[in-house]
Structure formats: C-alpha cells, structure tokens
Enzyme design. Structure first.
Site, short mmCIF file in Angstrom:
data_model
loop_
_atom_site.label_atom_id
_atom_site.label_comp_id
_atom_site.label_asym_id
_atom_site.label_seq_id
_atom_site.Cartn_x
_atom_site.Cartn_y
_atom_site.Cartn_z
N ASP A 102 7.03 -24.60 -45.97
CA ASP A 102 8.37 -24.22 -46.41
C ASP A 102 8.44 -22.71 -46.67
OD1 ASP A 102 9.05 -26.88 -46.37
OD2 ASP A 102 8.73 -27.16 -48.53
N1 URA Z 1 5.01 -30.16 -48.52
C1 URA Z 1 6.08 -29.51 -48.96
O1 URA Z 1 6.89 -30.05 -49.71
N2 URA Z 1 6.24 -28.23 -48.56
C2 URA Z 1 5.37 -27.58 -47.77
O2 URA Z 1 5.56 -26.40 -47.46
C3 URA Z 1 4.25 -28.28 -47.33
C4 URA Z 1 4.08 -29.57 -47.70
#
Ligand code: URA
Length: 232
Positions: A102
C-alpha cells in the site's frame, strides 16, 4: 561492443544490411531509436531489430526498501511510483513489482523482469510466506495469536484467512507472517480483531530478508542465493 557489430552477431545479417537497418530507424536501444553504428552496447542494453529483441538479456532481480507515499505501480499516479528510485539503472523497461504494498506501507519490494520468478512470490497457490512488522493503535487482544492461527473472517470474504503466525513484541507491536496477499489483508485482519494498523513494514518474503543496510528508498540487486530461494 559496437552496435553494428552486435546486430550482425546476433541476427546473422551482413555489415551492409546492418547499416541499412540502422538508417531505416529499425534499431532501438532501450526503447530509443539509434542510427549510430558505433553506439556502445553494454550488458544492460536491450537491442531490438524491427521489434525483435536481440541477444541474451540478463534478467534483473532487485530489492527496494520502499518509502511511504510511493506506489507499487510502474507509472506515477497520485503518488510517485517506486520505480523512480531505480534511477541509477540504465533501463527500467519491462520491470514489474513482485508483491505490491500500500501507499503508506514501507519495506521490502522485489522488482524484476522475470514473470516466472515473481509468480513464485505472488501466486496464492505457492503459499510464499511474507513477514510484516505491524504497529497497532490499540493493545492487541489476548487471543490474537490463536485467531491468526485458526484463520480470520475478513469483511466481504467467503473463506477464513489461511493460518498465519503472530509474534507479539509488545501490546502494540507485532510480527505477522502470512502466506496470502489479499487486498489490504494485514489491515483487514487487525480490523476484524477490533484494532487498527498505524504502521506497516514488510521485512521478509520467503527466504529473502530486507537488507538492513538499505536506507528507505535505497535498493540493491538480489544475490544469486536470494534469487534461487524462491524456487525451493
Ligand atoms: N497488507 C496490507 O494491508 N497492506 C500492505 O501494504 C500489505 C499487506
């Protein structure tokens, strides 16, 4: 090696024909048309003749320590792409991200142009383990370890998450290892336990650990051992 020589060597055409295809703008080096036969081709140069890649191109395998406010897309959108950090690479064409994070997540991002290799990491069937360090808004509930081990019901999903491992560092900092990569999975797992993720950092994928000497935004090529580890 000179470009005209490289073309003859890898396509079997004569020196005179090589001159002609260069004049006709049929040759590109790393995506740019090149006419100069004396252009120097290095191990990193991708030479195409009329759209066909010439020679054996070495595959690339990179680990990047992702900073926050960057995206795991190969093009800039609302935030800049992590690919911008590979600025010393002569050519980033053909590279893709093996396991996205993310925008606000930091840590280990593998980048490659080898689709079979990245499939080993991203395919749900391969069950490649990913370890995250997670910081939480609230103290962790008492039975969180069991919940993660037994599988958690995520909002909007039919099946429980696959068994994971939760290691408690303290009440608001944990290590979570999971073998899936559902959309926002880590954040949704803690939301399902009534908590909120306030910081998320990926430390390990399979046997590949984020190199501690890399500052945020820095990258290095993977070692041969790290590359081979995904096939185990
Ligand atoms: N899970 C999440 O919620 N975000 C990420 O970036 C990776 C795994």
């Amino acid at each position: 090696m000179r470009l005209d020589k490289f073309i003859c060597h890898h396509s079997g055409i004569s020196r005179a024909e090589a001159k002609r295809v260069l004049r006709q703008d049929l040759v590109t080096c790393n995506g740019e048309a090149v006419r100069n036969g004396a252009y120097k081709v290095t191990a990193e140069t991708e030479v195409e003749l009329d759209g066909q890649l010439l020679g054996e191109v070495k595959k690339r395998y990179i680990m990047l320590n992702k900073v926050t406010d960057t995206i795991c897309s190969t093009v800039d959108e609302e935030y800049p792409s992590v690919i911008n950090f590979l600025d010393e690479l002569p050519n980033t064409r053909g590279l893709h991200i093996a396991g996205r994070l993310d925008v606000d997540t930091t840590g280990l991002v593998p980048i490659t142009d080898d689709g079979q290799w990245s499939h080993q990491i991203t395919s749900p069937k391969k069950q490649c383990a990913k370890r995250y360090r997670v910081w939480l808004a609230e103290p962790l509930c008492a039975d969180a370890e069991q919940q993660v081990e037994q599988g958690i019901q995520l909002h909007g999903e039919d099946e429980l998450t696959k068994p994971g491992i939760l290691e408690r560092i303290d009440d608001t900092e944990v290590l979570l290892t999971i073998t899936e990569g559902k959309y926002h999975q880590v954040k949704r797992m803690f939301a399902a336990m009534g908590n909120k993720v306030v910081g998320l950092h990926r430390e390990q994928i399979g046997e590949i650990e984020l190199d501690e000497t890399l500052y945020e935004g820095e990258w290095r090529e993977l070692t041969e051992e790290e590359i081979q580890s995904v096939w185990q």
